[in-house]
Scaffold this motif. Structure first.
Motif, PDB file in Angstrom:
ATOM      1  N   MET A 221       2.616 -11.408  -0.025  1.00  0.00           N
ATOM      2  CA  MET A 221       1.585 -10.453  -0.398  1.00  0.00           C
ATOM      3  C   MET A 221       0.988 -10.802  -1.752  1.00  0.00           C
ATOM      4  O   MET A 221       1.530 -11.576  -2.518  1.00  0.00           O
ATOM      5  CB  MET A 221       2.160  -9.026  -0.446  1.00  0.00           C
ATOM      6  N   GLU A 222      -0.130 -10.171  -2.036  1.00  0.00           N
ATOM      7  CA  GLU A 222      -0.857 -10.483  -3.267  1.00  0.00           C
ATOM      8  C   GLU A 222      -0.083  -9.935  -4.459  1.00  0.00           C
ATOM      9  O   GLU A 222       0.681  -8.988  -4.337  1.00  0.00           O
ATOM     10  CB  GLU A 222      -2.245  -9.843  -3.235  1.00  0.00           C
TER      11      GLU A 222
ATOM     12  N   VAL B 171      -2.593  -6.881  -7.251  1.00  0.00           N
ATOM     13  CA  VAL B 171      -2.881  -5.578  -6.669  1.00  0.00           C
ATOM     14  C   VAL B 171      -1.618  -4.813  -6.345  1.00  0.00           C
ATOM     15  O   VAL B 171      -1.565  -3.593  -6.443  1.00  0.00           O
ATOM     16  CB  VAL B 171      -3.678  -5.751  -5.362  1.00  0.00           C
ATOM     17  N   ASN B 172      -0.602  -5.568  -5.935  1.00  0.00           N
ATOM     18  CA  ASN B 172       0.614  -4.944  -5.468  1.00  0.00           C
ATOM     19  C   ASN B 172       1.291  -4.121  -6.545  1.00  0.00           C
ATOM     20  O   ASN B 172       1.990  -3.161  -6.259  1.00  0.00           O
ATOM     21  CB  ASN B 172       1.566  -6.035  -4.980  1.00  0.00           C
TER      22      ASN B 172
ATOM     23  N   LEU C  93      -0.114  -2.285  -8.721  1.00  0.00           N
ATOM     24  CA  LEU C  93      -0.795  -1.037  -9.039  1.00  0.00           C
ATOM     25  C   LEU C  93      -0.205   0.090  -8.219  1.00  0.00           C
ATOM     26  O   LEU C  93      -0.260   0.070  -7.002  1.00  0.00           O
ATOM     27  CB  LEU C  93      -2.280  -1.164  -8.717  1.00  0.00           C
TER      28      LEU C  93
ATOM     29  N   VAL D  95      -3.788   4.684 -10.957  1.00  0.00           N
ATOM     30  CA  VAL D  95      -5.211   4.647 -10.698  1.00  0.00           C
ATOM     31  C   VAL D  95      -5.810   6.002 -10.352  1.00  0.00           C
ATOM     32  O   VAL D  95      -7.020   6.160 -10.372  1.00  0.00           O
ATOM     33  CB  VAL D  95      -5.521   3.660  -9.551  1.00  0.00           C
TER      34      VAL D  95
END
Lengths: 259, 296
Positions: B1-2, B5-6, B8, B13
């Motif tokens: 997975m990335e 982004v993960n 966050l 947010v």
């Protein structure tokens, strides 16, 4: 953010219980009655798992995510059409949901559907009469307004539904892929309408697979993944990350295919 | 997975003030909880606010019913006429000892029975059969059983006209007591609505209920002295039949239009009691599950 909030979603969980068709695996001990009767089992599906955010006046929030990530369920829960298993939604007035499946009554003419739809959304008969002309003009379906809705093309039905739903002045408007079936010209006009609603100090939540449309209409975006917010914030940032992830996934799949 | 982004998490947010304070935050800004079930009185007020919608929906559905047929609205008169002819003939052949003014006796029984039977079976589908509307728009769901009951009331008006014609044609004098049919139907409609509230909710829990319901209605059809006289019942059972709702509503109409019957205050009390009981119990039963409707 200085403008007041119109929508607060607090730790929202939505669980579906669905009837499962077909045979179940005969696992574990089961009551004799249950084995003897062809009772269909139920399965719990956690569609939304702990979503929280605040929507402010004059905002349009785009919601992106893969199919089955909980976008539509989230919108329906915000509209109060499904009961959250946990958490709550607070809004300024009753949010209006505009979705593709939101069929009115197909056997009735467009004209009657406009009246019914308007009344269903809580307009008074007088308000419906006042706005009737605007609704019909916006839907732009010509003489079809006098024919039953089952004779409409999907684009025409979608336009009429959009026109009815946006005729009410709701502070919170939820749009679920409702623009997908329209042609380019209608998409332009509906995007314009969404901007207008935003300007009228409302909050719009827009679910779409058309990222360009979200980019044009929204100032914020939310990325849903398996019922949870994976990322939320400025529309550009979120969409970039989402595009990147989509590309990465596609590449991964292609790579596997080559093996 | 990335990677980026993960990391966050939602709390980073979203701009909620602090966990657990959302309700207070919302209240401070005048926001109301969405989808919360109102109290029974407030719910009643919401229903009243949607009266125009309820009427428009009932009217539209009533008009749409026969729109696919060549003869259209004429079927509202034709179908009770045919129904009357069929029942009067069939039971006329089967039964040798008949009540006086046989056709009017049978027809009044069948018509009044059909009013309740349709209202109840249609009421059972009120919520489940309007899934499109329920999924799309938020309104007090009790509008739906009210609508199906109203539609059956609309359908009943030409039926009553047909009944009057048959009764007059079979030699009954037209008297002022015929007017009693109007309050009798009104009381019966209230009873129908109460039961419709009840069956509408049951069906949302157990969809199979609609399969069973016709048989329940059949039991009432055979036991409500529709095509035979109540004296056929043994003395011991008769009071039970006389106190049963469908029989009572049939009796009210027969007392109004048939010369052999005289209006009884007692029958009105029984009919009224059933109506009030059904409405109060049905309303609360339906209201309790307001949040559930449209969930599946």
């Amino acid at each position: 953010m200085s403008s007041p909030p119109t929508l607060v979603v607090d730790d929202l969980h939505v669980t579906y219980r669905v009837l499962v068709g077909g045979k179940r695996a005969p696992k574990g001990r089961r009551l004799f009655l249950k084995r003897a009767l062809p009772l269909r089992g139920t399965r719990r599906i956690q569609a939304v798992r702990g979503v929280s955010f605040v929507g402010y006046e004059g905002e349009a929030i785009g919601v992106v995510g893969r199919n089955g990530s909980g976008k539509s369920t989230l919108l329906r829960a915000i509209a109060g059409l499904v009961v959250p298993a946990k958490g709550a939604v607070y809004a300024d007035g009753q949010p209006a949901l505009l979705g593709v499946n939101a069929a009115l009554i197909n056997d009735l003419s467009g004209e009657r559907n406009v009246t019914l739809g308007g009344l269903a959304l809580g307009l008074s008969p007088k308000e419906v009469r006042e706005r009737y002309q605007d609704i019909v003009e916006f839907a732009d379906i010509g003489d079809f307004i006098n024919l039953p809705m089952r004779t409409y093309s999907s684009g025409m039905a979608a336009r009429l539904r959009f026109a009815i739903a946006t005729a009410t002045t709701r502070r919170v408007l939820l749009v679920d892929e409702a623009l997908a079936t329209g042609d380019a010209e209608f998409r332009d006009r509906s995007e314009e309408k969404i901007r207008q609603l935003r300007d009228e100090a409302g909050t719009v939540l827009l679910v779409s697979h058309n990222l360009a449309e979200i980019e044009r209409s929204c100032n914020r975006a939310m990325w849903l993944d398996q019922g949870q917010i994976r990322m939320a914030g400025d529309v550009g940032e979120v969409l970039d990350a989402y595009r990147q992830a989509t590309r990465a996934r596609r590449k991964g799949r292609l790579g596997q295919g080559r093996k | 997975m990335e990677t980026s982004v993960n990391n966050l998490r939602p709390s980073d947010v979203t701009d909620l003030p602090a966990p657990g304070t959302a309700a207070e935050f919302a209240a401070r800004h005048g926001l109301r909880r969405v989808g919360a079930r109102p109290g029974p009185i407030r719910y009643l007020r919401q229903l009243w606010e949607r009266r125009h919608f309820t009427m428009a929906l009932a009217r539209s559905r009533f008009i749409a019913r026969n729109q696919q047929d060549r003869l259209g609205m004429l079927w509202n008169v034709l179908s009770p006429l045919i129904q009357a002819a069929v029942y009067a003939t069939v039971f006329g052949i089967l039964f040798t000892s008949r009540p006086d003014n046989w056709p009017a006796y049978v027809v009044s029984g069948v018509f009044i029975f059909t009013f309740s039977s349709r209202a109840i079976t249609e009421g059972a589908k009120a919520v489940t059969g309007n899934a499109g509307l329920v999924r799309a728009v938020h309104f007090p769901r009790a509008v739906l059983p009210i609508t199906t009951t109203l539609i059956q009331l609309f359908r009943m008006l030409p039926v009553i006209a047909v009944l009057f014609v048959i009764v007059a044609a079979t030699g009954e004098p037209i008297t002022r007591s015929w007017l009693l049919v109007i309050p009798a139907l009104a009381v019966q409609a209230v009873f129908n609505l109460g039961v419709a509230f009840f069956t509408a909710r049951i069906t949302t829990h157990i969809p199979d209920f609609t399969q069973l319901l016709p048989f329940v209605m059949r039991i009432f059809f055979y036991t409500s002295a529709i095509f035979y006289e109540i004296t056929r019942f043994p003395e011991s059972v008769r009071p039970i039949v006389e106190l049963s709702p469908i029989y009572t509503y049939i009796a009210l109409v027969r007392q109004a239009v048939l010369g052999d019957f005289t209006p009884h205050a007692f029958t009105w009390y029984v009919g009224g009691a059933w109506a009030v009981l059904a409405l109060v119990v049905g309303y609360f039963f339906f209201w309790q599950a307001e949040e559930r409707y449209g969930r599946e």
